[in-house]
Design an enzyme around this catalytic site. Structure first.
Site, mmCIF file in Angstrom:
data_model
loop_
_atom_site.group_PDB
_atom_site.id
_atom_site.type_symbol
_atom_site.label_atom_id
_atom_site.label_comp_id
_atom_site.label_asym_id
_atom_site.label_seq_id
_atom_site.Cartn_x
_atom_site.Cartn_y
_atom_site.Cartn_z
ATOM 1 N N ARG A 270 0.835 -1.207 0.000
ATOM 2 C CA ARG A 270 0.000 0.000 0.000
ATOM 3 C C ARG A 270 0.868 1.255 0.000
ATOM 4 O O ARG A 270 0.564 2.229 -0.682
ATOM 5 C CB ARG A 270 -0.941 -0.004 1.211
ATOM 6 C CG ARG A 270 -2.010 -1.070 1.148
ATOM 7 C CD ARG A 270 -2.905 -1.042 2.380
ATOM 8 N NE ARG A 270 -3.759 0.126 2.417
ATOM 9 C CZ ARG A 270 -4.503 0.469 3.470
ATOM 10 N NH1 ARG A 270 -4.464 -0.268 4.567
ATOM 11 N NH2 ARG A 270 -5.276 1.532 3.432
ATOM 12 N N CYS B 86 -0.977 5.841 9.432
ATOM 13 C CA CYS B 86 -1.361 4.609 8.737
ATOM 14 C C CYS B 86 -2.479 4.971 7.773
ATOM 15 O O CYS B 86 -2.432 6.018 7.150
ATOM 16 C CB CYS B 86 -1.764 3.531 9.742
ATOM 17 S SG CYS B 86 -3.049 4.071 10.913
#
Length: 276
Positions: free
Chosen positions: A175, A231
């Site tokens: 990601r 995050c």
């Protein structure tokens, strides 16, 4: 070490206030159900969605509740700033660490994250019941520690080179590189960020406190003056924040809005790493 994480072998149950932070991202009611079935005697339950986030606010997928709501949470939980507090979940999860970070933000100095999960608690003979505790309400005046909170503006100033601050992305490398993005509008990372997948903090579902991890964190942070972790939603970055704090690193901030907040602005720059 600053002893953010604490193990069962070091615990006298009666000396602590207990917070049950069990939750499941796949089944948002699972934590409440587990708590109702059994929990540490006199523990209160803090739910990620209902208590530790304000899902009706802007600022990413799990925005921080307003301070007034957090004060209400502390007071109805019967807490005082000088209490010794242990937060637990199922072990190796980011929910106890999110609750712990909020306690740090509010000025609770003797809060700890249990290394083990609830099943280990039970097996160790810690008193367990299914009764809803009768909590005596308290009055709490938090000592808000803004030095551990990174706003969007703070991160923007970092990206623009106006702050000597290192960003660390706690998501999976795939990601971070921008190869896939299952949840947010666009794949990639905040420009200039380093990557350290929070899953590396665990082994067999338990947080690691070994020398090898300490060396890895040292290589990651080094002599950097300031570090901000993020995050996707501001949840799974909290284990990395907690582990850095446990190993004595200071000047750490959490970007609570994280990547989901960053890409909510259409023209926000995004970094990607293309395969060689």
């Amino acid at each position: 070490m600053s002893y953010v994480f604490i193990s069962l072998e070091n615990i006298d149950h009666a000396s602590y206030k207990w917070i049950d932070a069990r939750f499941s991202l796949k089944d948002p009611v699972e934590g409440k159900r587990k708590y109702e079935e059994a929990h540490v005697k006199n523990a209160v339950h803090w739910d990620l969605n209902d208590d530790l986030s304000n899902l009706h606010d802007s600022g990413g997928r799990q925005p921080l509740p307003q301070k007034e709501a957090l004060v209400e949470l502390f007071e109805r939980s019967g807490l005082a700033l000088d209490d010794q507090i242990i937060v637990y979940d199922d072990g190796g999860s980011p929910f106890a660490t999110r609750a712990w970070w909020i306690l740090q933000y509010a000025g609770f100095k003797q809060a700890y994250i249990l290394l083990e999960g609830f099943e280990e608690l039970k097996a160790a003979g810690i008193p367990i019941d299914s009764e809803k505790p009768q909590i005596k309400r308290t009055i709490v005046t938090p000592n808000w520690n803004e030095s551990i909170y990174a706003s969007r503006q703070y991160v923007e100033e970092t990206v623009d080179g106006k702050r000597d601050n290192t960003l660390i992305d706690a998501r999976a490398a795939i990601r971070y590189r921008g190869e896939t993005e299952p949840l947010d509008r666009i794949a990639g990372h905040i420009p200039g960020a380093l990557n350290f997948d929070w899953e590396q903090l665990k082994e067999n579902g338990v947080y690691r406190l070994d020398n090898q991890l300490q060396e890895q964190l040292g290589q990651l942070v080094g002599d950097k003056q300031e570090v901000t972790v993020y995050c996707g939603s501001g949840v799974t970055a909290t284990p990395l924040y907690a582990m850095l704090a446990h190993h004595g690193y200071e000047n750490i901030r959490l970007y609570v809005g994280s990547y989901s907040d960053w890409v909510s602005k259409v023209d926000a720059p995004v970094g990607v790493i293309k395969p060689q």
